[in-house]
Design a protein around this motif. Sequence first.
Motif: not given
Length: 186
Positions: A143-168
Amino acid sequence: MTLEEYLGYRQRVGELDPDAMKKVETKSPPIDATDFALRVSYVILNSGMRWTVAQDIWSRMKSSLIELGEVGDTFGHPGKKKSINQVMSNRTEYFEGFRSAWQNGPEEVIAFCETLPHIGGITKYHLAKNLGVDVAKPDVWLERVAARSGETVHDLCGRLSRQSGHSVSTVDYVIWKACQQGWWGL
């Protein structure tokens, strides 16, 4: 968190514990009622507890659960002990409920998880991950990491998953581990 930051943490986590990375990348659904009950029991035990403490208790508890079907004297928390024993006693029924939810998709599995003893609104995501659903657990650190990015946890992990090709789930684990190791500035 940027993709570059994430990838740097991913490399460090992989170097620190390559076996853990393989486990998180290859989560599959439980194969039977006992496998299911053990996964649920582990999450119940682990909730609200330091991972290192839970690992020590789990190493003592797991054999009792397999051999006796109950916690026994391996753990003293009365609420968690009661819940784990309930899951073990009703594992066939709960496993059937899980299998039914699995057929209806990830959201159904997540909702089903919250119906189990001692599984709440955040822990249901931890359990769903351990049962094979590709989802992030919105714990305090994420939650802290996502808040610093201005996202929810699900949005942050989903974005990084799409960008990296790694699973959520992998993204979730890498960020959690980076925080747990003190690499990410909280």
